[in-house]
Design an enzyme around this catalytic site. Structure first.
Site, PDB file in Angstrom:
ATOM      1  N   GLU A   1       3.124  -6.059  13.529  1.00 33.80           N
ATOM      2  CA  GLU A   1       2.021  -6.242  14.481  1.00 33.80           C
ATOM      3  C   GLU A   1       1.485  -7.674  14.399  1.00 33.80           C
ATOM      4  O   GLU A   1       0.998  -8.216  15.376  1.00 33.80           O
ATOM      5  CB  GLU A   1       0.919  -5.223  14.157  1.00 33.80           C
ATOM      6  CG  GLU A   1       0.052  -4.861  15.339  1.00 33.80           C
ATOM      7  CD  GLU A   1      -1.006  -3.831  14.966  1.00 33.80           C
ATOM      8  OE1 GLU A   1      -0.862  -3.158  13.928  1.00 33.80           O
ATOM      9  OE2 GLU A   1      -1.978  -3.728  15.713  1.00 33.80           O
TER      10      GLU A   1
ATOM     11  N   ARG B   1       0.823  -1.217   0.000  1.00 31.99           N
ATOM     12  CA  ARG B   1       0.000   0.000   0.000  1.00 31.99           C
ATOM     13  C   ARG B   1       0.854   1.262   0.000  1.00 31.99           C
ATOM     14  O   ARG B   1       0.398   2.334  -0.411  1.00 31.99           O
ATOM     15  CB  ARG B   1      -0.982  -0.035   1.174  1.00 31.99           C
ATOM     16  CG  ARG B   1      -2.090  -1.066   0.980  1.00 31.99           C
ATOM     17  CD  ARG B   1      -3.010  -1.129   2.182  1.00 31.99           C
ATOM     18  NE  ARG B   1      -2.320  -1.564   3.378  1.00 31.99           N
ATOM     19  CZ  ARG B   1      -2.196  -2.835   3.777  1.00 31.99           C
ATOM     20  NH1 ARG B   1      -2.742  -3.797   3.067  1.00 31.99           N
ATOM     21  NH2 ARG B   1      -1.544  -3.129   4.870  1.00 31.99           N
TER      22      ARG B   1
HETATM   23  P1  AMP Z   1       4.236  -1.867  11.847  1.00 27.62           P
HETATM   24  O1  AMP Z   1       5.473  -2.491  11.330  1.00 27.62           O
HETATM   25  O2  AMP Z   1       3.706  -2.552  13.092  1.00 27.62           O
HETATM   26  O3  AMP Z   1       4.354  -0.378  12.013  1.00 27.62           O
HETATM   27  O4  AMP Z   1       3.096  -2.155  10.776  1.00 27.62           O
HETATM   28  C1  AMP Z   1       2.990  -1.348   9.649  1.00 27.62           C
HETATM   29  C2  AMP Z   1       2.690  -2.149   8.409  1.00 27.62           C
HETATM   30  O5  AMP Z   1       1.725  -3.166   8.646  1.00 27.62           O
HETATM   31  C3  AMP Z   1       2.110  -1.244   7.368  1.00 27.62           C
HETATM   32  O6  AMP Z   1       2.687  -1.591   6.115  1.00 27.62           O
HETATM   33  C4  AMP Z   1       0.627  -1.500   7.402  1.00 27.62           C
HETATM   34  O7  AMP Z   1       0.117  -1.593   6.105  1.00 27.62           O
HETATM   35  C5  AMP Z   1       0.457  -2.811   8.136  1.00 27.62           C
HETATM   36  N1  AMP Z   1      -0.431  -2.707   9.309  1.00 27.62           N
HETATM   37  C6  AMP Z   1      -0.090  -2.933  10.591  1.00 27.62           C
HETATM   38  N2  AMP Z   1      -1.110  -2.788  11.421  1.00 27.62           N
HETATM   39  C7  AMP Z   1      -2.162  -2.442  10.654  1.00 27.62           C
HETATM   40  C8  AMP Z   1      -3.533  -2.118  10.940  1.00 27.62           C
HETATM   41  N3  AMP Z   1      -4.025  -2.141  12.184  1.00 27.62           N
HETATM   42  N4  AMP Z   1      -4.328  -1.791   9.887  1.00 27.62           N
HETATM   43  C9  AMP Z   1      -3.825  -1.755   8.634  1.00 27.62           C
HETATM   44  N5  AMP Z   1      -2.564  -2.056   8.306  1.00 27.62           N
HETATM   45  C10 AMP Z   1      -1.727  -2.392   9.299  1.00 27.62           C
END
Ligand code: AMP
Length: 172
Positions: free
Chosen positions: A97, A60
């Protein structure tokens, strides 16, 4: 205006696994007015920042990254999951996550000293963006900022960007 954009994002509870509320930006992107407004507001912030390249994070991040690159007259560099980039790459593994992954960048994607804006749809724990910061630093790019459509504030992801600044259009 930002509040309207927030309304355009859809919550999907328990996706991709139980306990995660997925912030679905497809509803924002598919609405022409919201998409244009999102790109206009975000790009406006960087008009005078002399950005050379935007680094978009699969998948995205490519959407927002490419639109910003076009608006700013910058290049777009792709950070991709394993097995997708055809040339020699550098890689970084990270926890997110929901799971673990590795990201790659072409070794010649950024020249030393180029002014870089990192772009993704969402900042959660910051693990993904942290890995991308490390990849850009390895290529000696000059990170101006990391830009996100959405930030989940309570997860504190912005603290993991190696001291670089984060900007997010929408906060939860
Ligand atoms: P992080 O590495 O935990 O900051 O996660 C960010 C990446 O995971 C991004 O590329 C987001 O597209 C995806 N992502 C993580 N959590 C979510 C969420 N709650 N909703 C949508 N996309 C998420």
């Amino acid at each position: 205006m930002v509040e309207q954009l927030k309304q355009a994002i859809r919550d999907i509870p328990d996706f991709p696994k139980k306990g995660i509320v997925f912030k679905d930006i497809t509803t924002l992107c598919q609405d022409p007015v919201s998409f244009q407004r999102m790109v206009d507001i975000m790009s406006h912030r960087y008009l005078d920042k002399k950005i050379d390249v935007i680094v978009g994070i699969e998948a995205r991040g490519f959407i927002v990254g490419a639109a910003l690159a076009y608006k700013l007259g910058a290049g777009i560099v792709l950070v991709r999951k394993p097995g997708k980039l055809p040339y020699k790459t550098h890689s970084e593994s990270y926890l997110l996550e929901y799971g673990e992954d590795t990201l790659h960048i072409h070794q010649d994607a950024i020249k030393k000293g180029q002014r870089v804006l990192i772009a993704d749809d969402l900042l959660a724990t910051g693990g993904t963006a942290e890995a991308v910061v490390k990849l850009v630093e390895r290529l000696e790019g000059d990170i101006i900022e990391c830009a996100f459509i959405v930030e989940l504030d309570e997860l504190g992801g912005r603290k993991r960007l190696g001291g670089h600044e984060a900007y997010s259009l929408i906060h939860y």
